[in-house]
Design a protein around this motif. Structure first.
Motif, PDB file in Angstrom:
ATOM      1  N   ARG A 410       0.929  -1.267   0.090  1.00  0.00           N
ATOM      2  CA  ARG A 410       0.133  -0.100  -0.033  1.00  0.00           C
ATOM      3  C   ARG A 410       1.052   1.135   0.253  1.00  0.00           C
ATOM      4  N   VAL A 411       0.368   2.198  -0.534  1.00  0.00           N
ATOM      5  CA  VAL A 411       1.055   3.433  -0.639  1.00  0.00           C
ATOM      6  C   VAL A 411       0.005   4.463   0.070  1.00  0.00           C
ATOM      7  N   THR A 412       0.728   5.047   1.007  1.00  0.00           N
ATOM      8  CA  THR A 412       0.144   6.097   1.769  1.00  0.00           C
ATOM      9  C   THR A 412       0.872   7.472   2.176  1.00  0.00           C
ATOM     10  N   ASP A 413       0.314   8.588   2.605  1.00  0.00           N
ATOM     11  CA  ASP A 413       0.719   9.454   3.026  1.00  0.00           C
ATOM     12  C   ASP A 413       1.449   9.366   4.221  1.00  0.00           C
ATOM     13  N   ALA A 414       2.844  10.031   4.301  1.00  0.00           N
ATOM     14  CA  ALA A 414       3.542   9.693   5.624  1.00  0.00           C
ATOM     15  C   ALA A 414       3.011  10.414   6.569  1.00  0.00           C
ATOM     16  N   GLY A 417      -1.470   9.178   6.579  1.00  0.00           N
ATOM     17  CA  GLY A 417      -2.069   7.642   6.338  1.00  0.00           C
ATOM     18  C   GLY A 417      -2.931   7.641   5.300  1.00  0.00           C
ATOM     19  N   TYR A 465       4.400  14.858  -4.075  1.00  0.00           N
ATOM     20  CA  TYR A 465       5.080  14.121  -3.081  1.00  0.00           C
ATOM     21  C   TYR A 465       6.738  14.012  -3.561  1.00  0.00           C
ATOM     22  N   ASP A 482       5.087  -1.795   1.610  1.00  0.00           N
ATOM     23  CA  ASP A 482       4.365  -0.670   1.871  1.00  0.00           C
ATOM     24  C   ASP A 482       5.206   0.575   1.886  1.00  0.00           C
ATOM     25  N   GLN A 484       5.473   4.693   2.407  1.00  0.00           N
ATOM     26  CA  GLN A 484       4.806   6.094   3.011  1.00  0.00           C
ATOM     27  C   GLN A 484       5.554   7.152   2.198  1.00  0.00           C
TER      28      GLN A 484
END
Ligand code: 0X9
Ligand code: ZN
Length: 660
Positions: A410-414, A417, A465, A482, A484
């Protein structure tokens, strides 16, 4: 409306006409010359010498409905004019059927599921399994009253899990009614098997399954009520072959037609039709790892492209050939599906769903053409056996979702989330056919099937980003990564402090450091108060304060100066070790060790290389004396030992090297 009515009338007239009666009374008739120059559409079987002639038929614009490999015959849907052309080209034919409503009076094929029944079935499933099955409307309005529908099947179906996704679709072509049965069966088997069948339970706990049981419900309804040979959608301007209308390689290689009357009419522009739009929007959102699209007939396992070989051909070949080795055809034998890229295995197509699902949406997209000999085989004889055999195929892809070598995660905003629909690129995998960059789903999920047993470099990027590249070793199964991503705004804020925020027991010579991607210099605020003063401006993200005191809490904060302005990091703190040793020496006779430092208090003890030193006496907080018998042997002359002060509650000084 007038058009439709006149068509109905012509079909009804045709049904009463000679060829059907002849069919019923005498079985198929072999015609050497056209039976009629106009009138209803007919299904004819045309002997062809292998697939080269199949190609010739499709390229000559005939509506090739399927290929019976054992008999060496192509099923072709023709009107009178097409029949004339067929014979003029030297083909012979056997008349098999004249178009009629599938749900005609006394029609055995009426057992097949029509779109209204399919929709009701989805409602029943959603009602019976509310935690597992959700019915989703992909397009509310098509042209003749049907909706484009999907079901989502996964454990805790309303939750946000970010699981890998498998997409099953069927009935792009209206007349291919068996394919909707396969999709319907998959919904039934998965929903009812959860909690009892351990394999299904595991799949639905870890995979999100989407089933679009009829991509062409308007056309399908027309098949049941008007014309069992109908293939395209029901766009009133001009009906379109949905499987030539997708927005990838549209009109790219003579695999479709630009004339309205053609059964492979591609539509006026890429994705002009609501059906292709609905499927594309779904694929864009869910980003399936694998997809399987059912057509009929001819017993093929196909994959992209319709014009040339796909990038990542080795993975496609491996999966396709493995599937063929376990999938039974209509004779019950395995290994007999003709398997390969569409263009070289069946005939060139452009704008097909598998091409778009792969080239635009990054799914490993497969097509299965089921049944040997008809797009509407006898229901009682073939329905159950076909859907049961095809379980092997969709189960295969569910299994591969969990076991095939891949990089997934999964790729999320550090900072927040939140899932990110980031782009993923692999240095080692060339996508050389104008494929859109591989992207994570709306849930931030990505999964990339690969050849295992080697390392890959994965780069994740997203507008706004900072890009990240990671090396990932892929073995025999999925490798999880994963990621972030740090936003540009976040990147200008100092973060990741060392020592970590609220760290205890820090050395007195601690060096502070932090991360900040966008700064040109930094102001460091540091001290023992809660709002410490500015102590330095530095160009690198680190700062060494002057010698610290023992047992103190220090607070610090960094302000980054960048073209974006001044951005302050949060306030961080750490505390130092309770004791410090700044020096040690031996003294007099009897032998003693005098230790200078800070923080000494009653109850502390001294060790030399971890061994307790006898009779430690505290003179004051900066001076400690060790004396007593055996001290000389604990600290032999010329040997270096590590002196450490410690107390009962775990506080220690840093080691001090001592030698006399
Ligand atoms: O022509 C088609 O759309 C499919 N065959 S059918 O007889 N059901 O109409 C085959 C599509 C295969 N996909 C690619 N060649 N990419
Ligand atoms: Zn088809």
């Amino acid at each position: 409306m007038a058009l439709i009515c006149s068509r109905v009338q012509r079909l009804l007239v045709a049904l009463a006409a000679a060829p059907v009666a002849a069919l019923i009374m005498f079985g198929p008739l072999v015609f050497a010359t056209p039976a009629r120059a106009e009138g209803p559409r007919m299904l004819v079987e045309v002997p062809v010498a292998g697939e080269a002639q199949l190609l010739r038929l499709s390229q000559a614009g005939f509506d090739v409905a399927g290929f019976n490999r054992d008999a060496g015959t192509a099923g072709v849907v023709v009107d009178g004019a097409a029949l004339d052309r067929l014979t003029a080209l030297g083909f012979t034919y056997t008349l098999k059927d004249v178009s009629h409503p599938l749900r005609g009076p006394g029609e055995a094929l009426a057992d097949y599921t029509d779109p209204a029944e399919l929709s009701a079935f989805m409602d029943q499933m959603a009602a019976a399994y509310p935690n597992l099955v959700e019915k989703v409307v992909l397009k509310d309005t098509l042209f003749e009253g049907q909706k484009l529908l999907a079901v989502k099947i996964t454990a805790d179906v309303t939750g946000d899990h970010g699981r890998p996704v498998f997409l099953l679709d069927a009935q792009h072509h209206a007349r291919e009614v068996m394919t909707a049965e396969i999709a319907k069966d998959a919904i039934q088997v998965l929903a009812s098997g959860y909690g009892t069948d351990p394999r299904i339970t595991h799949w639905l706990d870890t995979i999100e399954v989407w089933v679009v049981a009829s991509v062409n419900p308007d056309g399908a309804m027309y098949v049941f009520t008007q014309d069992n040979m109908w293939r395209k959608n029901r766009d009133p301007v001009c009906s379109v072959d949905i499987n030539r209308n997708y927005d990838f390689n549209w009109a790219a290689c003579n695999g479709s037609d630009d004339v309205c009357s053609s059964d492979i009419y591609r539509g006026p522009s890429p994705a002009s039709e609501p059906e292709t739009q609905g499927i594309s929007a779904l694929a864009d959102e869910i980003r399936p790892e694998f997809s399987l699209s059912y057509h009929s007939y001819g017993e093929y396992i196909l994959y992209p492209y319709g014009c040339y070989n796909p990038s990542e051909m080795a993975v496609y070949d491996d999966l396709g050939n493995t599937l063929n080795s376990i999938l039974e055809d209509d004779s019950g034998a395995t290994g007999r599906y003709k398997t390969g890229p569409g263009w070289s295995t069946i005939y060139p197509t452009d704008g097909s769903s598998d091409d778009a699902l792969y080239g635009r949406y990054g799914a490993f997209a497969f097509v299965i053409e089921v049944n040997c000999c008809s797009f509407q085989p006898d229901y009682a004889q073939w329905r159950d056996v076909t859907v049961e055999r095809q379980r092997t195929a969709w189960e295969f892809f569910l299994d591969k979702t969990l076991t095939y070598p891949s990089i997934q995660g999964r790729v999320t905003d550090a900072a927040t989330g939140a899932p990110l629909k980031a782009t993923v690129a692999l240095q080692e995998v060339a996508l050389g056919h104008g494929e859109a960059p591989r992207q994570a789903s709306a849930r931030g999920r990505y999964a990339w099937p690969l050849q295992g047993g080697r390392a890959y470099h994965a780069t994740f990027s997203m507008p706004g980003y900072l890009e990240q590249t990671h090396e990932v070793a892929v073995g025999t199964g999925p490798a999880t990564l994963d990621v972030q991503l740090v936003s540009n705004a976040q990147a200008a804020i100092p973060r990741d402090p060392l020592p970590g925020d609220k760290a205890a027991d820090q050395d007195l010579q601690v060096v502070l450091s932090w991360t900040c991607n966008e700064a040109t210099s930094y102001e460091v605020y540091f001290g023992t108060t809660t709002a410490p003063p500015l102590v330095a401006t530095v160009s690198q993200p680190s700062y060494a304060p002057p010698a610290l005191d023992t047992g103190k809490t220090y607070t610090w904060r960094v302000v980054a100066l960048s073209p974006l302005g001044r951005t302050s990091g949060p306030s961080w703190s750490f505390s130092t070790r309770p004791y410090g040793i700044t020096g040690a020496k031996k003294a007099g006779n009897p032998f003693r060790i005098l230790v200078n430092g800070q923080g000494f208090k009653a109850g502390v003890a001294l060790t030399a290389d971890g061994v307790p030193v006898p009779a430690t006496v505290i003179k004051n907080p900066t001076r400690l004396v060790a004396k007593g018998a055996g001290l000389k042997s604990l600290v032999p002359k010329g040997k270096t030992v590590q002196l450490v002060v410690r107390d009962g509650s775990g506080g220690t000084s840093e080691p001090f090297a001592f030698r006399w």
